[in-house]
Design a protein around this motif. Structure first.
Motif, PDB file in Angstrom:
ATOM      1  N   ASN A  53      55.832  42.940  36.229  1.00  0.00           N
ATOM      2  CA  ASN A  53      54.893  43.196  37.312  1.00  0.00           C
ATOM      3  C   ASN A  53      53.852  42.076  37.335  1.00  0.00           C
ATOM      4  N   LYS A  54      53.865  41.296  38.401  1.00  0.00           N
ATOM      5  CA  LYS A  54      52.833  40.288  38.620  1.00  0.00           C
ATOM      6  C   LYS A  54      52.136  40.594  39.936  1.00  0.00           C
ATOM      7  N   ASP A  55      50.808  40.547  39.946  1.00  0.00           N
ATOM      8  CA  ASP A  55      50.026  40.790  41.153  1.00  0.00           C
ATOM      9  C   ASP A  55      49.330  39.505  41.582  1.00  0.00           C
ATOM     10  N   ILE A  56      48.906  39.471  42.838  1.00  0.00           N
ATOM     11  CA  ILE A  56      48.214  38.305  43.391  1.00  0.00           C
ATOM     12  C   ILE A  56      46.811  38.712  43.812  1.00  0.00           C
ATOM     13  N   LYS A  57      45.813  37.942  43.360  1.00  0.00           N
ATOM     14  CA  LYS A  57      44.433  38.190  43.755  1.00  0.00           C
ATOM     15  C   LYS A  57      43.835  36.935  44.371  1.00  0.00           C
ATOM     16  N   LEU A  58      42.954  37.133  45.325  1.00  0.00           N
ATOM     17  CA  LEU A  58      42.238  36.042  45.982  1.00  0.00           C
ATOM     18  C   LEU A  58      40.811  36.024  45.441  1.00  0.00           C
ATOM     19  N   VAL A  59      40.407  34.890  44.873  1.00  0.00           N
ATOM     20  CA  VAL A  59      39.094  34.777  44.239  1.00  0.00           C
ATOM     21  C   VAL A  59      38.240  33.774  45.016  1.00  0.00           C
ATOM     22  N   ASP A  60      37.046  34.189  45.393  1.00  0.00           N
ATOM     23  CA  ASP A  60      36.072  33.306  46.027  1.00  0.00           C
ATOM     24  C   ASP A  60      35.316  32.579  44.925  1.00  0.00           C
TER      25      ASP A  60
END
Length: 522
Positions: free
Chosen positions: A430-437
Motif C-alpha cells: 500500500n503506497k499513498d500519494i500526498k501533496l505537500v505545500d
C-alpha cells in the motif's frame, strides 16, 4: 536474488538497480559488492575483508575498492559527507547503512527469471521504511478442497481442465514472517515452506495441516534453509542449506513431523541458490545451479545412489538462465520457463528419458513460472505481471482461461498433491500519494486506495496530477484535479503490466507510461 534498498529494488542476477526514476545497469563488481553489503548491513567492513570475500582474494589495490565504492555512491546519488547508503569509517572500513530487506518473489535465494525473484519466483519482505508503507503479507492459499468435478458448464462459468469448478481459497500459513515456496506432502497432510523472520533469517518449516503443529528444519545458526521438495512417497525431503560461504543440498527422512538426521548429498557452488526437486524416481533429483553469484542458472540431474551429476538438455541460457522448472504430475517431463535476451519467456517441455526438448510457445511478455496443470495437458501461470489472476493455457498457448482472481497480488502458483487444487503465494502493499505545500507546510491526500498509488506526475500548468493506481485491481492511470479535488480513471489497460515511470508531454495533452518491455502513449 532481489533486495529492497530504501526506495530502490536491486536484482543481482539482472545486475540492475531499479527505482521509480528509472533503471541503472551495474557493473559486475558493483553487483558483487552490493550483494555483500546487502548480506551484511550495518556492519563496519574493512577493505581487507571486501578484498577477501568480494574480490575473492584476487590481488587488487585499495584504490580499486575505492573506485567501486565511488561508483555505487554515484548510482545511489549518495553524498559521502552525509551518506544515506554507504558510510565511511576512516581506517576501519565501510558500513552499508541503508534499509535493506530481501525480496522475492519469485524464489529468492532461488533466482527468478522475472523481476520478482528470488528465493523466487517468489519473497516479498516486510519493510519498516515508513516512506514505502510496505505492509506485506504472504498467503499460501489453496483453490479450496471444495472444488467439484462437474459436467460441461456454460462458457460464463470459470473452469479449468473442463471439469473443475473454481470456488474460492483458504489461508494455509499465518506466521509472523513471510512465507514462500510452499510444497504439500504427497499424502496431503503436511506443508513445507520457507519462513522469513524479521532479522532476515530464512527457515524451513514443516507444518501439519490438521493439527497446525510445526517443526523447523534446522542446521547451523548462520545458515538459511530451504526450499524443499518431497520425495514421491512422502517419507523424505530434499532441501537447500546456504550461508555466506557454503551451498549444500541435504536429504532427510520425515515421519509425520519427526525428522531424522540429515544426509549431505551435494555441494553446490558458493553463491548458487537454486532449487531441487525429486523426479518420479526417488533416487533421482533435478536441480538448478550457477557458477557463482551473478552467473546464469543451468539445469542438472543428480543420481542419489551414484552421486553422478548430468547436465540436462535445455533452452539457451540468457539473463538469469533456466532456474524455473516444474515436474509433470505423472510423466518424467519437465516444464522449463526460460527467458530470452529480451526477458520474454518461452515455455519448453523436456522429456527426461529421451532428452528431447520441445518449445511449446513463447509469450512476448515477462511472465514467470509456468507449471503443468493436474492433468498435464495444460499450463497454469500468472496472467501477466503484476498479476491478480491465474490463467490456464493449452500447450500451444492459444486457448486461455482465467481460472482464479484474487484480491492480492499473486506471486506464483503451485500444484496441490490432491490432484485438484492449486496453491499460490501472494502479497499486498500500500503506497499513498500526498501533496505537500513547501511554503506553509500544509499537506493533503491525493490518493489513498487500499492498494498501491504511485508515480505522481504534475502537468505543466500544475493543475492536474497523473498517477498510477491499483484501485480497480490492475494498474491504471488516474488524474487528480488540484482545484476541484476530483479524480478520474483515464485508462482501461487490460495487460496487467507493472509501470515504472509516468510523464506528461510538454503541452500537458498526453502522457507516456513505461512498463518492462513497452512504452504506452495516452
Amino acid at each position: 536474488m532481489r533486495w529492497q534498498i530504501n526506495h530502490y529494488i536491486f536484482c543481482d542476477e539482472k545486475q540492475t538497480l531499479l527505482s521509480e526514476d528509472g533503471s541503472s545497469q551495474l557493473e559486475p563488481m558493483m553487483v558483487e559488492l552490493l550483494v555483500y553489503f546487502c548480506r551484511h548491513p550495518n556492519e563496519i567492513i574493512s577493505k581487507d575483508r571486501l578484498i577477501e570475500y568480494v574480490w575473492q582474494g584476487r590481488i587488487v589495490s585499495d584504490n580499486a575498492v575505492t573506485r567501486i565504492i565511488t561508483k555505487l555512491r554515484k548510482v545511489f546519488l549518495d553524498d559521502a559527507r552525509k551518506p544515506n547508503f554507504i558510510a565511511t569509517f576512516p581506517k576501519k572500513g565501510y558500513k552499508f547503512i541503508a534499509n535493506v530487506q530481501p525480496l522475492a518473489d519469485y524464489k529468492e535465494k532461488q533466482p527468478l527469471i522475472d523481476i520478482h525473484a528470488d528465493r523466487s519466483n517468489e519473497i516479498i519482505k516486510k519493510s519498516n521504511h515508513k516512506f514505502l508503507l510496505l505492509t506485506t503479507f504472504l498467503l499460501i492459499a489453496v483453490f479450496c478442497s471444495w472444488l467439484l468435478f462437474v459436467q460441461e458448464k456454460p462458457n460464463s462459468e470459470l473452469t479449468i481442465d473442463k471439469d473443475i469448478k473454481i470456488s474460492g481459497s483458504i489461508v494455509l500459513t499465518t506466521d509472523a514472517g513471510n512465507e514462500v515456496q510452499p510444497s504439500i506432502s504427497p499424502d496431503g497432510t503436511r506443508i513445507s515452506y520457507m519462513s522469513i523472520t524479521s532479522d532476515n533469517q530464512i527457515n524451513l518449516v514443516i507444518k501439519s495441516l490438521k493439527s497446525h503443529e510445526k517443526v523447523y528444519v534446522q542446521h547451523s545458526n548462520d545458515a538459511d534453509v530451504g526450499p524443499a521438495s518431497w520425495s514421491p512417497d512422502g517419507k523424505e525431503i530434499v532441501y537447500l542449506v546456504t550461508s555466506v560461504n557454503t551451498c549444500q543440498y541435504y536429504t532427510r527422512a520425515v515421519n509425520g513431523l519427526q525428522l531424522e538426521e540429515p544426509e549431505l548429498i551435494y555441494t553446490c557452488n558458493k553463491g548458487s541458490y537454486g532449487g531441487m526437486s525429486y523426479t518420479h524416481d526417488k533416487n533421482t533429483v533435478v536441480f538448478s545451479e550457477n557458477k557463482g553469484a551473478g552467473t546464469p542458472y543451468e539445469l542438472f540431474e543428480l543420481n542419489l545412489k551414484t552421486k553422478i551429476k548430468t547436465r540436462l538438455n535445455q533452452p539457451s541460457v540468457h539473463l538469469a538462465g533456466n532456474s524455473q522448472f516444474d515436474l509433470h504430475p505423472t510423466k518424467n517431463k519437465l516444464l522449463i520457463s526460460s527467458p530470452d535476451e529480451k526477458q520474454w519467456v518461452g515455455f519448453y517441455s523436456l522429456d527426461l528419458d529421451s532428452e528431447k526438448l520441445n518449445l511449446l510457445f513463447k509469450q512476448n511478455a515477462y511472465i514467470c513460472c509456468g507449471i503443468w496443470s493436474h492433468q498435464g495437458d495444460r499450463m497454469v501461470l500468472m496472467d501477466g505481471f503484476p498479476s491478480y489472476q491465474l490463467a490456464s493455457y493449452d500447450l500451444s498457448g492459444k486457448e486461455k482461461e482465467i481460472i482464479f482472481s484474487a484480491s492480492e497480488q499473486i506471486i506464483r502458483p503451485y500444484r496441490h498433491s490432491n490432484g485438484k487444487d492449486y496453491l499460490y503465494v501472494a502479497g499486498r502493499h500500500n503506497k499513498d500519494i500526498k501533496l505537500v505545500d513547501l511554503i506553509n507546510g500544509n499537506s493533503k491526500t491525493i490518493a489513498n486506495a487500499s492498494v498501491s498509488d504511485r508515480l505522481p506526475a504534475f502537468s505543466p500548468n500544475g493543475k492536474t496530477i497523473a498517477y498510477i493506481s491499483e484501485a480497480t485491481g490492475s494498474e491504471q492511470i488516474w488524474l487528480y484535479d488540484v482545484v476541484t479535488e476530483k479524480r478520474l480513471k483515464l485508462t482501461n489497460f487490460d495487460n496487467h503490466s507493472h509501470y515504472f515511470d509516468l510523464k506528461f508531454s510538454p503541452n500537458g495533452q498526453a502522457l507516456i507510461a513505461l512498463d518492462i518491455n513497452s512504452i504506452f502513449y495516452v
